[in-house]
Design a protein around this motif. Structure first.
Motif, short mmCIF file in Angstrom:
data_model
loop_
_atom_site.label_atom_id
_atom_site.label_comp_id
_atom_site.label_asym_id
_atom_site.label_seq_id
_atom_site.Cartn_x
_atom_site.Cartn_y
_atom_site.Cartn_z
N UNK A 21 0.82 -1.21 0.00
CA UNK A 21 0.00 0.00 0.00
C UNK A 21 0.86 1.27 0.00
N UNK A 22 2.16 1.11 -0.21
CA UNK A 22 3.04 2.27 -0.17
C UNK A 22 2.70 3.27 -1.28
N UNK A 23 2.42 2.77 -2.47
CA UNK A 23 2.08 3.66 -3.57
C UNK A 23 0.85 4.50 -3.27
N UNK A 24 -0.17 3.90 -2.66
CA UNK A 24 -1.39 4.64 -2.32
C UNK A 24 -1.08 5.76 -1.32
N UNK A 25 -0.26 5.42 -0.30
CA UNK A 25 0.08 6.41 0.71
C UNK A 25 0.88 7.56 0.09
#
Length: 390
Positions: A129-133
């Motif tokens: 979920x790093x990209x979303x954050x």
């Protein structure tokens, strides 16, 4: 109440992403009023933008490493307090010299927040979920860049100095809230553990070059579009301003979706999509004589720039090497250095050949980015495109 207290630091982490670009651009729409009050021309007052961004980019080369040594939470809190103090000094500045000094110190203080906020965000976020954050963080940065001229203009209607009072109050509030507790806040704090040479590894420098091109060759050419909007389309200042906001509006609306794309296909592929499509859009912006087409292309360029910027942030923050705070600091220094360098490099080109001023950055973006962006790690390395769990 306890849930609210727990959520506030995380919200403040994202809000800090808004404050940096906002503080850098808030003066743009109030330069005539600043200049008149301080007894200088609007063009001379515009050096307050360069004073902020130049120091901001230069200090970020090492601020992330120093912050990692001193402790992320402690450094960010102190930087916000310093930012609030010098913002008040800017509000009270009796001369341009004092204002420029305050703006330089604002840039230096902000350099100790942005990279450490990104490092803390990466430490708190699972790899899938790093990209979303990072997309949400990028959306708030785009919002700060977009709304700063509006708020500055409103403040100038009353007194331009109030804009700096607002900045001081926001920074003070963020200092009071602080950062969420993260493993890296403690892990990186022992003196001597974080080293600048770890942040200047060839892989990180290559990512930094891509960040420089991604911002300098797309978002950094907004001044060229302003020139063309006046020379070719005869737009008045308010119309030019409305046109230029489309890039930031695109970032607000799409950065989080770009982050989802990063999570799905990886940072490197997302960067390449943004760079190649961005290069084509820059050519369109610089050559097409239909204003509607140029406006749509500029909006789409905002999406392309987010693909590059969110992608490079994901690549560097997911890198398995040491000193992530210092690494993202170096990459951000390259990014904002590209924005600061673009007017110096491209204004003479525009004067000689307006079309070439758009073709040159487009060509650099299309040719250099595929060569510079590092390949994904080997199968035995952690994570896709270097993205690993925190």
């Amino acid at each position: 109440m306890s849930a609210l207290r727990a959520a506030l630091p995380r919200a403040a982490l994202y809000t800090g992403g808004f404050l940096g670009p906002f503080g850098g651009s808030v003066v743009v729409s109030m330069l005539p009023e600043m200049g008149e009050d301080l007894g200088v021309t609007a063009a001379t007052a515009a050096t307050s933008v360069t004073a902020y961004l130049g120091v901001f980019a230069a200090v970020m080369l090492f601020s992330g490493t120093l912050g990692a040594r001193w402790g992320q939470a402690r450094t960010v809190r102190f930087a916000y307090l310093a930012y609030a103090t010098v913002s008040l000094a800017a509000a009270l500045a009796p001369t341009l010299t004092v204002l420029l000094g305050a703006r330089m110190l604002q840039g230096a203080a902000n350099a100790f927040t942005t990279p450490l906020l990104l490092a803390a965000l990466a430490a708190l976020t699972p790899k899938d979920r790093l990209g979303r954050a990072l997309g949400l963080f990028g959306a708030l940065q785009a919002a700060g860049l977009t709304f700063a001229p509006l708020v500055g203009g409103i403040a100038a209607e009353i007194d331009w100095r109030w804009a700096f009072v607002v900045l001081a109050a926001a920074a003070l509030a963020l200092a009071c809230v602080g950062l969420p507790d993260t493993p890296e806040s403690d892990a990186d704090s022992p003196a001597g553990r974080a080293r600048l040479r770890d942040a200047l590894r060839p892989r990180i420098v290559r990512i930094g070059i891509v960040a420089l091109l991604g911002w300098g060759a797309i978002g950094g050419i907004n001044f060229l579009l302003a020139f063309r909007a006046e020379d070719v389309f005869d737009l008045d200042p308010s119309q030019r301003g409305a046109l230029l906001t489309l890039l930031g509006l695109a970032g607000i609306l799409t950065a989080r979706r770009v982050g989802i794309l990063v999570d799905r296909i990886g940072a490197r592929r997302t960067v390449l999509i943004g760079a190649l499509s961005g290069a084509a859009l820059v050519v369109t912006i610089g050559t097409v004589t239909n204003l509607a087409v140029v406006a749509v292309a500029w909006f789409l360029a905002g999406i392309a720039s987010q693909c590059v910027l969110v992608g490079v942030n994901a690549a560097v923050l997911g890198d398995p090497g040491p000193n992530r705070g210092g690494a993202v600091s170096v990459v951000q220094a390259f990014r904002f250095g590209g924005g600061a360098f673009a007017p110096l490099a491209l204004t003479p080109v525009y004067s000689a050949d307006p079309t070439a001023a758009f073709l040159v950055p487009a060509a650099l973006l299309a040719v250099v980015t595929p060569l510079a962006i590092p390949a994904p790690p080997r199968p035995d390395s952690p994570g896709k495109d270097g993205v690993r769990s925190s």
